[in-house]
Each structure stands twice: as C-alpha cells, then as structure tokens.
Design an enzyme around this catalytic site. Sequence first.
Site, PDB file in Angstrom:
ATOM      1  N   LYS A 147      12.268  15.245  10.773  1.00 54.54           N
ATOM      2  CA  LYS A 147      11.920  16.600  10.754  1.00 54.54           C
ATOM      3  C   LYS A 147      12.379  17.210  12.248  1.00 54.54           C
ATOM      4  CE  LYS A 147      10.493  15.152   6.635  1.00 54.54           C
ATOM      5  NZ  LYS A 147       9.165  14.755   6.263  1.00 54.54           N
TER       6      LYS A 147
ATOM      7  N   ARG B 287      20.947  -6.071  14.591  1.00 57.51           N
ATOM      8  CA  ARG B 287      19.535  -5.898  13.821  1.00 57.51           C
ATOM      9  C   ARG B 287      18.338  -6.152  14.891  1.00 57.51           C
ATOM     10  NH1 ARG B 287      17.730 -10.066  11.577  1.00 57.51           N
ATOM     11  NH2 ARG B 287      19.633 -10.719  10.572  1.00 57.51           N
TER      12      ARG B 287
ATOM     13  N   TYR C 261       2.616  13.671   0.893  1.00 56.62           N
ATOM     14  CA  TYR C 261       2.734  12.945  -0.555  1.00 56.62           C
ATOM     15  C   TYR C 261       3.154  11.537  -0.344  1.00 56.62           C
ATOM     16  CZ  TYR C 261       2.952  12.261  -5.513  1.00 56.62           C
ATOM     17  OH  TYR C 261       2.997  11.846  -6.883  1.00 56.62           O
TER      18      TYR C 261
ATOM     19  N   ASP D  96      -0.217  10.604  12.438  1.00 58.92           N
ATOM     20  CA  ASP D  96       0.984  10.968  11.754  1.00 58.92           C
ATOM     21  C   ASP D  96       1.145  12.466  12.447  1.00 58.92           C
ATOM     22  OD1 ASP D  96       3.196  12.406  10.677  1.00 58.92           O
ATOM     23  OD2 ASP D  96       2.638  11.305   8.757  1.00 58.92           O
TER      24      ASP D  96
HETATM   25  C1  LIG Z   1       8.669  13.672   5.925  1.00 55.15           C
HETATM   26  C2  LIG Z   1       7.458  13.261   6.311  1.00 55.15           C
HETATM   27  C3  LIG Z   1       7.026  11.855   6.340  1.00 55.15           C
HETATM   28  C4  LIG Z   1       8.195  10.806   5.912  1.00 55.15           C
HETATM   29  O1  LIG Z   1       9.269  10.737   6.511  1.00 55.15           O
HETATM   30  P1  LIG Z   1      10.803  10.492   5.992  1.00 55.15           P
HETATM   31  O2  LIG Z   1      11.589  10.401   7.390  1.00 55.15           O
HETATM   32  O3  LIG Z   1      11.329  11.355   5.021  1.00 55.15           O
HETATM   33  O4  LIG Z   1      10.546   8.859   5.501  1.00 55.15           O
HETATM   34  C5  LIG Z   1       5.920  11.219   6.868  1.00 55.15           C
HETATM   35  N1  LIG Z   1       4.877  12.487   7.241  1.00 55.15           N
HETATM   36  C6  LIG Z   1       5.196  13.531   7.281  1.00 55.15           C
HETATM   37  C7  LIG Z   1       4.148  14.495   7.518  1.00 55.15           C
HETATM   38  C8  LIG Z   1       6.395  14.202   6.898  1.00 55.15           C
HETATM   39  O5  LIG Z   1       6.705  15.366   6.875  1.00 55.15           O
END
Ligand SMILES: *Cc1c(COP(=O)(O)O)cnc(C)c1O
Length: 381
Positions: free
Chosen positions: A204, A54, A107, A179
Amino acid sequence: MPLPDDLDPATLAAHGGGATDTASAGIVPPIQPATTFLRDPKYDLVNPANIYSRDDSEALRAVETLLARLERGAAALAFPSGMAATAAVFRSLPNGARIVLQSGIYYGTSKFAREFCARRGLALLEVDASDPQALQAACAAHDPDLVFVETPSNPWLKTVDIRRAAETAHGVGARLVVDSTACTPVLTQPLSLGADIVMHSATKGINGHSDVLAGALVTRDPDHAQWQTIATDRHDAGAILGPFEAWLLLRGMRTLPLRMERMSATALELAQRLATDTRVAEVFYPGLPSHRGHDVAVAQMRGGFGGLLSFLVRGTRQDALDVIGRLQLIQRATSLGGVESLVEHRQSIEPDSGIPETLVRLSVGIEAPEDLWRDLDQALG
Ligand SMILES: *Cc1c(COP(=O)(O)O)cnc(C)c1O
C-alpha cells in the site's frame, strides 16, 4: 556511507536509507538477482553476509534497515506480502494461545485469523478495540497472549488508542501487534506508543505505486523470543521478499513522506467538502472533528490523517454503485495507498461483514485535489 543518526524521516527516505553501490559508485543500489554466493578456495564465503537468497539479500537488508529507522524500531523483517507478515505473527504463537483481534478490520486479516485459529485450536475473540473499555473487558475475560489491532481501520477508519491498548495488553501479559498500513511509518510510530510489533502491508502506501506486493514487521526488541521465532520461521519456511521487489520498494520509499503528506492533505480537503455536501449522508475520516476517533487520531498521528476515507451516499445500494460507476478519473479497483486514487464498494467484496450498502471507500492519491473533487462532484450527480 552510513547516514547520520539524527536525520528527519523525509531525508532518510529520500536517500533510500543510505543504500548506494560501493562496487560501481552508483548513487542507487544495484539489483542483485543471484540466488547463491561464492566461496573462495579455502571454502570461506567471499562475502560472509551472503550465502543463499532465501536467507537474506543486500536489497532486503537495505529495505529492512530503512523501515526499522522510519518506525523508530530496532529491527524489521520484510515478507512477500502483508498477509505473509501477519501470518508469520500468528504462526509464532504456541499451541493453546489466546488472541484478541479487533473486529471490523481488513477482511483478509479477519478471515485468515478465524481459519488459522480454528485449524490450530487457538482461542480467538474479536472485539471493537476502538472502544478502550470493550478492549479492557475482552482482555480481562479472554486473558490473551496476543492483541492484534489495526488503526485507522479499514474501511470504517476507526482509531485505536495505541498507548492505552498497549497498557491493556501488557496488563494481562499479552503482546500488542498493530497493523499500521494506513499510516505507513510516516504518520504514526506505534512502537514509540508501546506496541511490541508493527505490521505493514508495504503493498500500500509504503511502496505507493501499486506495483509491488510486500509486507513488513518491525520491533523494538529483536531479542524477544517471539521475534526470534518469527525470524527463524521466515528463514526456515522461506517467506522472504525477492530482490527485485525489495529494490522497487526501496525506490518507492524515497518519496514516501512526500506522498503521505500530499495524500493526507488532499484526503482532508475532500473529506471536508463531502462532509458539508447534502448528497452525502456521512463521512468517515479521522481528520474530521466530527469523527469518533478524532481526538485519538490527533494525539497519535503526525503530519496528516492518511489517504483513506469512506462515505455513505444517500439512497440505496444501487445509488452508491451508480456514483462509483460514474467516476471517470478515480479508478474502480481494490487496494489503497497508491499515487492514483481508487474507489471501492466494500459491501460487494465482503457482503457479510455488516458494511453499509451505501458505503464508498476512497483511497486518495497524489493528483491535483481540484481534479479529484470535480470527478466526485459529477459522479454524485
Ligand atoms: C492490504 C492490507 C493487508 C494485506 O496486505 P497484502 O500486501 O495485500 O497481503 C493487511 N492489512 C491492511 C490494513 C491492508 O490494507
């Protein structure tokens, strides 16, 4: 054997950041699923780096080292999802903190931020940060501790000028978190442009194979109090990426620069064809000169504009759904950044966010561009 410092990202990634297996001499690292690690008869740790999984693990350290190098940062922390990474940033804010959040972004981020801030009594202001004046005015009025932006944004592909956003945020004493999921560390390095922390959904493009859920934060300044809070919180609260996921992520990242190059080239090609197609009303892609954020994208993206694009079908909601329904190769599923192209009708997923009913969002994969175009062409009817 550590790799030289001056390697191109493609080289670094291809070598998995230099991770190998010293015990077996394998050229890829092993998967070590152990949750706990031995102590010797004197009760010293046999390997002082490893106590309990952990806290940390070998595969995690390898992934974090590679992510930090690709982002030109000093340290990275991997999380079990992108949202866990974003949540870690928000949880690091003190009581009474003030936040400026870009509107019209992923979202899950908007929803989490609204509910978290309401519950914790934090002051949240959402603003279209792709408009530098609007961001400046929001920062002047709201006096935030944190500015959180996403570029290019999802699903509008709005671009935020990171350098200007950093100046604006720092001007009011706020930290800037970007982000950068749609860019991956390959296309933009927000830390070099002044951002304080970069956030990724590694689910992604970074992993790229639609088979790992993971997130990451990267910083230039690991000694900063906020980063220390985030690192301690991850350690103590246990939001850590498991060894199997870390191993898969490192494997996926070996081809990351290659995939981003191909996805960006194909997305640009498709965006150009869609932009001149009379069956399409409007195309949103930062690589098109007609795009509102094109100049910013050119200035801060390198080697391509990413694999994400949206377009408006002429007609009604049903016409858009029919186009999506006729696709045979491009698969109907949420998410982005995978090797296989995906299509989404975002308005069905988030009906109250002002997303047009005729908007079709494509995540372009690494297939042959002609196959993708043929599928789109027949689906447009
Ligand atoms: C998918 C996504 C997230 C969230 O990520 P997860 O791995 O699904 O928790 C945050 N920001 C963007 C731009 C995303 O495409």
